[in-house]
Write a protein that holds these residues in place. Structure first.
Motif, PDB file in Angstrom:
ATOM      1  N   UNK A 188       0.888  -1.350  -0.042  1.00 19.18           N
ATOM      2  CA  UNK A 188      -0.181   0.125  -0.015  1.00 19.18           C
ATOM      3  C   UNK A 188       0.908   1.421   0.080  1.00 19.18           C
ATOM      4  N   UNK A 189       0.324   2.396  -0.780  1.00 22.91           N
ATOM      5  CA  UNK A 189       0.834   3.692  -0.324  1.00 22.91           C
ATOM      6  C   UNK A 189       1.841   4.101  -1.587  1.00 22.91           C
ATOM      7  N   UNK A 190       2.355   3.321  -2.423  1.00 18.71           N
ATOM      8  CA  UNK A 190       3.366   3.694  -3.422  1.00 18.71           C
ATOM      9  C   UNK A 190       2.666   4.899  -4.391  1.00 18.71           C
ATOM     10  N   UNK A 191       1.462   4.874  -4.961  1.00 22.85           N
ATOM     11  CA  UNK A 191       1.049   5.888  -5.555  1.00 22.85           C
ATOM     12  C   UNK A 191       1.038   7.335  -4.844  1.00 22.85           C
ATOM     13  N   UNK A 192       0.507   7.191  -3.747  1.00 19.85           N
ATOM     14  CA  UNK A 192       0.443   8.404  -2.950  1.00 19.85           C
ATOM     15  C   UNK A 192       1.621   9.210  -2.663  1.00 19.85           C
ATOM     16  N   UNK A 193       2.818   8.090  -2.112  1.00 22.42           N
ATOM     17  CA  UNK A 193       4.176   8.596  -2.009  1.00 22.42           C
ATOM     18  C   UNK A 193       4.883   9.141  -3.243  1.00 22.42           C
ATOM     19  N   UNK A 194       4.514   8.285  -4.550  1.00 23.07           N
ATOM     20  CA  UNK A 194       5.296   8.707  -5.753  1.00 23.07           C
ATOM     21  C   UNK A 194       4.640  10.242  -6.033  1.00 23.07           C
ATOM     22  N   UNK A 195       3.627  10.552  -5.794  1.00 20.88           N
ATOM     23  CA  UNK A 195       3.061  11.930  -6.083  1.00 20.88           C
ATOM     24  C   UNK A 195       3.653  12.971  -5.396  1.00 20.88           C
ATOM     25  N   UNK A 196       3.718  12.407  -3.782  1.00 25.38           N
ATOM     26  CA  UNK A 196       4.201  13.485  -2.605  1.00 25.38           C
ATOM     27  C   UNK A 196       5.881  13.677  -3.153  1.00 25.38           C
ATOM     28  N   UNK A 197       6.369  12.767  -3.271  1.00 26.69           N
ATOM     29  CA  UNK A 197       7.981  12.842  -3.716  1.00 26.69           C
ATOM     30  C   UNK A 197       8.119  13.838  -4.741  1.00 26.69           C
ATOM     31  N   UNK A 198       7.196  13.643  -5.718  1.00 28.33           N
ATOM     32  CA  UNK A 198       7.470  14.438  -7.011  1.00 28.33           C
ATOM     33  C   UNK A 198       7.094  16.165  -6.779  1.00 28.33           C
ATOM     34  N   UNK A 199       5.792  16.055  -5.904  1.00 32.74           N
ATOM     35  CA  UNK A 199       5.518  17.266  -5.574  1.00 32.74           C
ATOM     36  C   UNK A 199       6.225  18.264  -4.684  1.00 32.74           C
ATOM     37  N   UNK A 201       9.504  17.595  -4.462  1.00 37.33           N
ATOM     38  CA  UNK A 201      10.847  17.390  -4.912  1.00 37.33           C
ATOM     39  C   UNK A 201      11.694  16.576  -3.853  1.00 37.33           C
ATOM     40  N   UNK A 202      11.159  15.538  -3.166  1.00 43.57           N
ATOM     41  CA  UNK A 202      11.983  14.698  -2.409  1.00 43.57           C
ATOM     42  C   UNK A 202      12.605  13.680  -3.387  1.00 43.57           C
ATOM     43  N   UNK A 203      13.808  13.379  -2.876  1.00 38.97           N
ATOM     44  CA  UNK A 203      14.571  12.361  -3.538  1.00 38.97           C
ATOM     45  C   UNK A 203      14.695  11.288  -2.395  1.00 38.97           C
ATOM     46  N   UNK A 204      14.108   9.866  -2.684  1.00 41.89           N
ATOM     47  CA  UNK A 204      14.362   8.991  -1.937  1.00 41.89           C
ATOM     48  C   UNK A 204      15.511   7.896  -2.735  1.00 41.89           C
ATOM     49  N   UNK A 205      16.141   7.068  -1.812  1.00 41.02           N
ATOM     50  CA  UNK A 205      17.299   6.442  -2.312  1.00 41.02           C
ATOM     51  C   UNK A 205      16.649   5.802  -3.638  1.00 41.02           C
ATOM     52  N   UNK A 206      15.712   4.888  -3.578  1.00 38.35           N
ATOM     53  CA  UNK A 206      15.141   4.529  -4.804  1.00 38.35           C
ATOM     54  C   UNK A 206      13.781   5.410  -5.218  1.00 38.35           C
ATOM     55  N   UNK A 207      13.772   5.651  -6.456  1.00 36.05           N
ATOM     56  CA  UNK A 207      12.321   6.121  -6.981  1.00 36.05           C
ATOM     57  C   UNK A 207      11.146   5.513  -6.725  1.00 36.05           C
ATOM     58  N   UNK A 208      10.081   6.090  -5.813  1.00 32.45           N
ATOM     59  CA  UNK A 208       8.827   5.414  -5.644  1.00 32.45           C
ATOM     60  C   UNK A 208       7.978   5.509  -6.868  1.00 32.45           C
ATOM     61  N   UNK A 209       7.549   4.419  -7.605  1.00 32.39           N
ATOM     62  CA  UNK A 209       6.806   4.537  -8.685  1.00 32.39           C
ATOM     63  C   UNK A 209       5.248   4.274  -8.272  1.00 32.39           C
ATOM     64  N   UNK A 210       4.277   5.111  -8.765  1.00 35.76           N
ATOM     65  CA  UNK A 210       3.060   4.888  -8.658  1.00 35.76           C
ATOM     66  C   UNK A 210       2.551   3.468  -8.784  1.00 35.76           C
TER      67      UNK A 210
END
Lengths: 351, 351
Positions: A188-199, A201-210
């Motif tokens: 759960x939660x990958x879509x929301x966090x992909x959007x948040x990261x993009x919005x 401009x957070x960068x996590x170690x691995x990109x979270x994809x929707x």
């Protein structure tokens, strides 16, 4: 022209001459005509759409039909793993799937903001085309409006969908029963966090994809395997917590879920923690919850896992009778916590 | 609760506590739940909608179906004779009617701007309820999104519609034939000029009211009277001129219309003149053009005139064969003028 879902189409609209959407593109005249012809009809081409009538004429359906609608206002328009276009197709396909329907036809209504880059519009249309092919649906009717600069936000898309219900199950919250197993099809939660990261401009170690994906094939496969599906719900705005709360309110049941059993990827969990969000409330676009009789739970998980969209399927809890509708979670340390419906909003414009 | 189309419903939503739309009203939690329950479900109440499922489940249709969609982005939201709500119902009902379908079900997708007055929203919902009753349709599924202040414009509404086609006629541009009579159901341009007057704060001697109206009953009556309807088109964006041009391009015919025969109210004509607009290009919301065999033209006009929406019905021209698609108008002084598709846009956000 190769119209395979794997390949992008080149755009027949003269983008070099008209690089941006003008108010005139919504005015009913030559400009609009060209936009419809060279963008929408070119992208979504199919025999019904090409009738170009005020309404699409469809054969008499073979069974009961399901009808649904959803508007997509996501910001940003493009995000890791998808964009507003495939979201608008998958979301409505999934709403039909949640009724146990085979999705057939979509409508698409675009509200474009003056000044939008035509290239952006084409990329969205091309994504919708691919998503339609993947889900086996056709856009058979559509509409385009243009609003002045500052009166919209790039692109809003509404899709409505029609599907057929080729079985006799009554799938819905009222069919939820004491003892039903509660099953999700993946983390759960990958879509929301992909959007948040993009919005943000957070960068996590691995990109979270929707996780955006069409779920209809998997659902139809459950039905083909004679699983007595009681209720299905896709986990969009408000996440798992809101979906379960909506269902207990209608079904008048109690749901017990087990935190340890709820799959959340480590990077998504970290991102949630960093932003103070609870993954149970974060939006998904390719995740669903299924309620099935306990003795069919293992088979349900098996069938789901054979699909690309269900490889993370697992049982997360069960339904019991109750005087009051309630969702309770057994936490990792063994305590019981009430999972309430979210009060305000956790993440705006996430789907 | 009186739910008659003549009476406004009182709103069960606690407007005094929440006078404006908040982002939270689109967030998937408690706020959204209350908005849906006390606004949308209260206004549009019907058994299918109250299933509250992701998709509405409808009985197997009795015949071929028509499917259409339209988004409404009109500014201002309220205007003499109507508002965005009844427009959103009538417009989609009319698109179904133009396919010769009996409208049955609508979806409604709302995109609300943060800060919108709840009272405004309720007035729109109440108008939609009345318009649905008048047109005999039900809103069976819906969706609500909220966008931040300045990212929308009050209210955008998308409606999609499903209707059944209970006859064997093939109605559409390709069915237009040499010699067909061209008939309109009333005077042109009132809707567009009502919007313009409101928008530009113009006051004319008599208020011009929008012609917004559902046309399905009148169309179904033509079919019941065995009129061999060849093509129908409602005259919205771009007016009569754009509709005729769209049809000649598909039907590869020539159309000759007579200026003296085209009904335009005197106050609408004056207002158009004052603003430098041509009523042939101005939007309508309760006007249509019908193509029927010449020997059925008088009966068509007779049947139309028996309806409140067709009292001004008249023959305005005829179709002839041609090498190139063309719309030609015989002017009041006897000259022939080509009526072209408008190049840009005459009136933005008029429907």
């Amino acid at each position: 022209m190769i119209k395979n879902q794997e390949f992008s189409l080149s755009c027949p609209f003269p983008i070099q001459n008209y690089p941006h959407v003008l108010l005139a593109h919504g005015g009913g005249g030559r400009f609009m005509h060209q936009l419809i012809e060279k963008m929408f009809l070119a992208g979504f081409e199919n025999p019904v759409l090409l009738q170009r009538h005020d309404a699409a004429i469809l054969n008499r359906p073979s069974a009961r039909i399901a009808f649904t609608t959803d508007s997509y206002v996501i910001s940003p328009l493009f995000f890791p793993g998808g964009n507003i276009g495939d979201l608008a197709v998958n979301g409505t396909v999934n709403d039909l799937a949640m009724a146990g329907a085979r999705p057939l036809y979509l409508s698409s209504g675009f509200i474009l903001e003056e000044g939008l880059a035509m290239d952006t519009l084409w990329r969205v249309i091309d994504s919708m085309r691919k998503a339609c092919q993947k889900a086996g649906v056709f856009i058979v009717t559509g509409d385009t409006k243009v609003v002045g600069k500052g009166k919209g936000d790039g692109i809003f898309i509404n899709t409505a969908g029609i599907g057929v219900i080729e079985h006799d199950l009554t799938i819905g919250p009222l069919a939820v029963r004491d003892g039903d197993a509660i099953i999700v099809n993946g983390d759960l939660g990958a879509h929301g966090m992909a959007i948040m990261a993009q919005r943000e401009s957070l960068s996590f170690e691995s990109a979270i994809e929707s996780d955006t994906a069409p779920l209809a094939d998997m659902v139809l496969d459950l039905i083909a395997h004679k699983i007595n599906v009681h209720c299905l719900r896709d986990l969009t705005r408000g996440g798992l917590a809101s979906a379960l709360n909506e269902i207990v309110m209608v079904s008048k049941t109690k749901m017990q879920i087990v935190e340890n059993a709820i799959p959340v990827r480590e990077d998504v969990a970290s991102a949630c923690e960093m932003l103070g969000l609870d993954p149970l409330y974060v939006a998904n676009e390719g995740r669903m919850v299924a309620f099935v009789p306990a003795d069919e739970a293992d088979q349900t998980v098996d069938v789901m896992r054979r699909h690309p969209q269900g490889q993370g399927a697992c049982i997360i809890g069960h339904v019991s009778l109750s005087d009051q509708p309630l969702v309770v979670m057994k936490s990792k340390i063994g305590a019981h916590r009430i999972i309430d419906m979210i009060s305000g909003e956790q993440l705006p414009r996430i789907c």
